[in-house]
Design a protein around this motif. Structure first.
Motif, PDB file in Angstrom:
ATOM      1  N   VAL A   1       0.841  -1.195   0.000  1.00  0.00           N
ATOM      2  CA  VAL A   1       0.000   0.000   0.000  1.00  0.00           C
ATOM      3  C   VAL A   1       0.876   1.245   0.000  1.00  0.00           C
ATOM      4  O   VAL A   1       1.717   1.429   0.874  1.00  0.00           O
ATOM      5  N   HIS A   2       0.688   2.088  -0.995  1.00  0.00           N
ATOM      6  CA  HIS A   2       1.416   3.354  -1.076  1.00  0.00           C
ATOM      7  C   HIS A   2       0.485   4.560  -0.962  1.00  0.00           C
ATOM      8  O   HIS A   2       0.943   5.676  -0.747  1.00  0.00           O
ATOM      9  N   GLN A   3      -0.838   4.311  -1.114  1.00  0.00           N
ATOM     10  CA  GLN A   3      -1.786   5.425  -1.065  1.00  0.00           C
ATOM     11  C   GLN A   3      -3.137   4.923  -0.578  1.00  0.00           C
ATOM     12  O   GLN A   3      -3.595   3.851  -0.968  1.00  0.00           O
ATOM     13  N   VAL A   4      -3.769   5.707   0.316  1.00  0.00           N
ATOM     14  CA  VAL A   4      -5.143   5.446   0.747  1.00  0.00           C
ATOM     15  C   VAL A   4      -5.985   6.600   0.209  1.00  0.00           C
ATOM     16  O   VAL A   4      -5.867   7.732   0.674  1.00  0.00           O
ATOM     17  N   ASP A   5      -6.813   6.301  -0.779  1.00  0.00           N
ATOM     18  CA  ASP A   5      -7.606   7.316  -1.475  1.00  0.00           C
ATOM     19  C   ASP A   5      -9.007   7.366  -0.859  1.00  0.00           C
ATOM     20  O   ASP A   5      -9.747   6.384  -0.906  1.00  0.00           O
TER      21      ASP A   5
ATOM     22  N   THR B   1     -12.735  14.758   7.395  1.00  0.00           N
ATOM     23  CA  THR B   1     -11.523  15.000   6.624  1.00  0.00           C
ATOM     24  C   THR B   1     -10.916  13.670   6.193  1.00  0.00           C
ATOM     25  O   THR B   1     -11.187  12.625   6.789  1.00  0.00           O
ATOM     26  N   GLU B   2     -10.097  13.711   5.153  1.00  0.00           N
ATOM     27  CA  GLU B   2      -9.440  12.494   4.676  1.00  0.00           C
ATOM     28  C   GLU B   2      -8.541  11.907   5.759  1.00  0.00           C
ATOM     29  O   GLU B   2      -8.464  10.680   5.919  1.00  0.00           O
ATOM     30  N   ASP B   3      -7.854  12.771   6.497  1.00  0.00           N
ATOM     31  CA  ASP B   3      -6.960  12.290   7.552  1.00  0.00           C
ATOM     32  C   ASP B   3      -7.728  11.594   8.670  1.00  0.00           C
ATOM     33  O   ASP B   3      -7.244  10.612   9.248  1.00  0.00           O
ATOM     34  N   GLU B   4      -8.930  12.088   8.987  1.00  0.00           N
ATOM     35  CA  GLU B   4      -9.747  11.439  10.008  1.00  0.00           C
ATOM     36  C   GLU B   4     -10.115  10.019   9.579  1.00  0.00           C
ATOM     37  O   GLU B   4     -10.051   9.075  10.375  1.00  0.00           O
ATOM     38  N   VAL B   5     -10.488   9.876   8.318  1.00  0.00           N
ATOM     39  CA  VAL B   5     -10.874   8.558   7.813  1.00  0.00           C
ATOM     40  C   VAL B   5      -9.663   7.632   7.761  1.00  0.00           C
ATOM     41  O   VAL B   5      -9.735   6.464   8.159  1.00  0.00           O
ATOM     42  N   ARG B   6      -8.532   8.144   7.284  1.00  0.00           N
ATOM     43  CA  ARG B   6      -7.327   7.314   7.188  1.00  0.00           C
ATOM     44  C   ARG B   6      -6.875   6.845   8.570  1.00  0.00           C
ATOM     45  O   ARG B   6      -6.408   5.707   8.743  1.00  0.00           O
ATOM     46  N   ALA B   7      -6.984   7.726   9.561  1.00  0.00           N
ATOM     47  CA  ALA B   7      -6.553   7.363  10.911  1.00  0.00           C
ATOM     48  C   ALA B   7      -7.377   6.191  11.450  1.00  0.00           C
ATOM     49  O   ALA B   7      -6.836   5.279  12.089  1.00  0.00           O
ATOM     50  N   VAL B   8      -8.677   6.213  11.190  1.00  0.00           N
ATOM     51  CA  VAL B   8      -9.535   5.131  11.665  1.00  0.00           C
ATOM     52  C   VAL B   8      -9.328   3.858  10.837  1.00  0.00           C
ATOM     53  O   VAL B   8      -9.338   2.744  11.369  1.00  0.00           O
ATOM     54  N   ALA B   9      -9.120   4.018   9.533  1.00  0.00           N
ATOM     55  CA  ALA B   9      -8.891   2.853   8.674  1.00  0.00           C
ATOM     56  C   ALA B   9      -7.637   2.098   9.091  1.00  0.00           C
ATOM     57  O   ALA B   9      -7.579   0.867   8.991  1.00  0.00           O
TER      58      ALA B   9
ATOM     59  N   ARG C   1     -20.440   9.452  11.724  1.00  0.00           N
ATOM     60  CA  ARG C   1     -20.939  10.183  10.554  1.00  0.00           C
ATOM     61  C   ARG C   1     -21.053   9.309   9.303  1.00  0.00           C
ATOM     62  O   ARG C   1     -21.648   9.725   8.309  1.00  0.00           O
ATOM     63  N   VAL C   2     -20.478   8.128   9.307  1.00  0.00           N
ATOM     64  CA  VAL C   2     -20.460   7.287   8.111  1.00  0.00           C
ATOM     65  C   VAL C   2     -21.724   6.430   8.044  1.00  0.00           C
ATOM     66  O   VAL C   2     -22.010   5.648   8.955  1.00  0.00           O
ATOM     67  N   ALA C   3     -22.470   6.586   6.947  1.00  0.00           N
ATOM     68  CA  ALA C   3     -23.664   5.757   6.730  1.00  0.00           C
ATOM     69  C   ALA C   3     -23.304   4.469   6.002  1.00  0.00           C
ATOM     70  O   ALA C   3     -23.893   3.419   6.251  1.00  0.00           O
ATOM     71  N   ALA C   4     -22.330   4.539   5.082  1.00  0.00           N
ATOM     72  CA  ALA C   4     -21.901   3.359   4.329  1.00  0.00           C
ATOM     73  C   ALA C   4     -20.489   3.589   3.821  1.00  0.00           C
ATOM     74  O   ALA C   4     -20.055   4.731   3.648  1.00  0.00           O
ATOM     75  N   VAL C   5     -19.767   2.493   3.583  1.00  0.00           N
ATOM     76  CA  VAL C   5     -18.404   2.596   3.061  1.00  0.00           C
ATOM     77  C   VAL C   5     -18.115   1.381   2.197  1.00  0.00           C
ATOM     78  O   VAL C   5     -18.566   0.275   2.485  1.00  0.00           O
ATOM     79  N   GLU C   6     -17.380   1.609   1.121  1.00  0.00           N
ATOM     80  CA  GLU C   6     -16.890   0.532   0.266  1.00  0.00           C
ATOM     81  C   GLU C   6     -15.365   0.601   0.268  1.00  0.00           C
ATOM     82  O   GLU C   6     -14.788   1.685   0.177  1.00  0.00           O
ATOM     83  N   VAL C   7     -14.724  -0.570   0.354  1.00  0.00           N
ATOM     84  CA  VAL C   7     -13.265  -0.645   0.369  1.00  0.00           C
ATOM     85  C   VAL C   7     -12.818  -1.410  -0.868  1.00  0.00           C
ATOM     86  O   VAL C   7     -13.295  -2.520  -1.125  1.00  0.00           O
ATOM     87  N   GLU C   8     -11.914  -0.816  -1.634  1.00  0.00           N
ATOM     88  CA  GLU C   8     -11.459  -1.428  -2.884  1.00  0.00           C
ATOM     89  C   GLU C   8      -9.939  -1.461  -2.948  1.00  0.00           C
ATOM     90  O   GLU C   8      -9.272  -0.526  -2.518  1.00  0.00           O
ATOM     91  N   ARG C   9      -9.395  -2.560  -3.502  1.00  0.00           N
ATOM     92  CA  ARG C   9      -7.975  -2.618  -3.849  1.00  0.00           C
ATOM     93  C   ARG C   9      -7.806  -2.137  -5.284  1.00  0.00           C
ATOM     94  O   ARG C   9      -8.586  -2.500  -6.160  1.00  0.00           O
ATOM     95  N   GLN C  10      -6.761  -1.357  -5.516  1.00  0.00           N
ATOM     96  CA  GLN C  10      -6.449  -0.915  -6.864  1.00  0.00           C
ATOM     97  C   GLN C  10      -4.949  -1.037  -7.085  1.00  0.00           C
ATOM     98  O   GLN C  10      -4.158  -0.333  -6.442  1.00  0.00           O
TER      99      GLN C  10
END
Length: 249
Positions: A60-64, A72-80, A105-114
């Protein structure tokens, strides 16, 4: 007469036949070549598997993060909690999903590998249908009745919900949210507040100091249709709790 010579043999080898030793060496070379190719193939497969599963080569080099608004993106990345360099194919996507889905605050989330090294998080945030004023601030409530965030001021564009303590298991909360969810678009701009103490005494406050006695959340669409007709009449109190016997006073 001369005696025959004993112990001597005259065997003629065909001219087109190679010695057995030459045939053996040729077959031996073919076998060794095949074994070498097979060994190199196995080593290549093992090397690829090792690089993919146990090294940062395809790590993993990037969490999009996509779809976030209030978060914020950083808030989500920290929890992920996805560690940089972790082999992409070994990630537990369900575990990542569960961590991010646990954000209020999250109602739904999808996680994908790319490939080659990206994890994409597609976020759907909760949308407020109203806010509840409590001592610690204004609690946002979504369409399921979940209390998911606190603001210092009332949320713009949504009615204030008159509830003691918002909860998806509370009959009053379910009734209020059920009514708000089913209100027609032409009525929503006039609705300033929706309140209830039980599941059967919902009351709407409209602009112009008008009050609507709604009753339960049942037949909301019919009640709304009746109310739209009644609003053409002057009055301060509109009772649609029994839509067949609606009144204006």
């Amino acid at each position: 007469m001369s005696a025959p010579v004993r112990g001597r043999s005259t065997r003629v080898r065909p001219a087109n036949r190679r010695p057995k030793s030459a045939e053996y060496r040729a077959r031996r070379r073919v076998i060794l070549r095949r074994r070498l190719v097979a060994l190199l193939t196995v080593l290549s497969v093992v090397g690829v598997v090792y690089c993919v599963f146990f090294t940062p080569l395809l790590g993993v080099h990037q969490v999009d993060v996509r779809g976030n608004a209030a978060l914020t993106e950083d808030e989500v990345r920290a929890v992920a909690a996805i560690e940089t360099g972790s082999p992409l194919v070994r990630l537990d996507l369900q575990e990542i999903h569960d961590r991010v889905a646990g954000i209020p605050r999250v109602a739904a989330v999808e996680v994908e590998r790319q490939l080659p090294g990206t994890v994409r998080l597609l976020i759907t945030e909760r949308t407020p249908v109203g806010s509840v004023k409590l001592p610690d601030g204004y609690h946002l409530v979504d369409a399921t009745g979940k209390d998911y965030a606190i603001l210092p001021a009332a949320a713009p564009g949504v009615p204030e919900l008159g509830l003691t303590l918002p909860s998806s298991s509370d009959p009053a909360t379910r009734a209020v949210v059920g009514v708000v969810n089913d209100l027609p678009e032409q009525l929503r701009p006039d609705v300033l507040a929706v309140a209830a103490t039980t599941g059967a005494d919902v009351k709407l406050t409209l602009s112009g100091n008008r009050v609507v006695k709604w009753g339960s959340a049942e037949d909301t669409k019919r009640k709304a249709a009746v109310l739209l007709v009644l609003l053409s009449r002057k009055g301060t109190t509109y009772d649609v709790s029994s839509p067949d016997l609606a009144t204006v006073s």
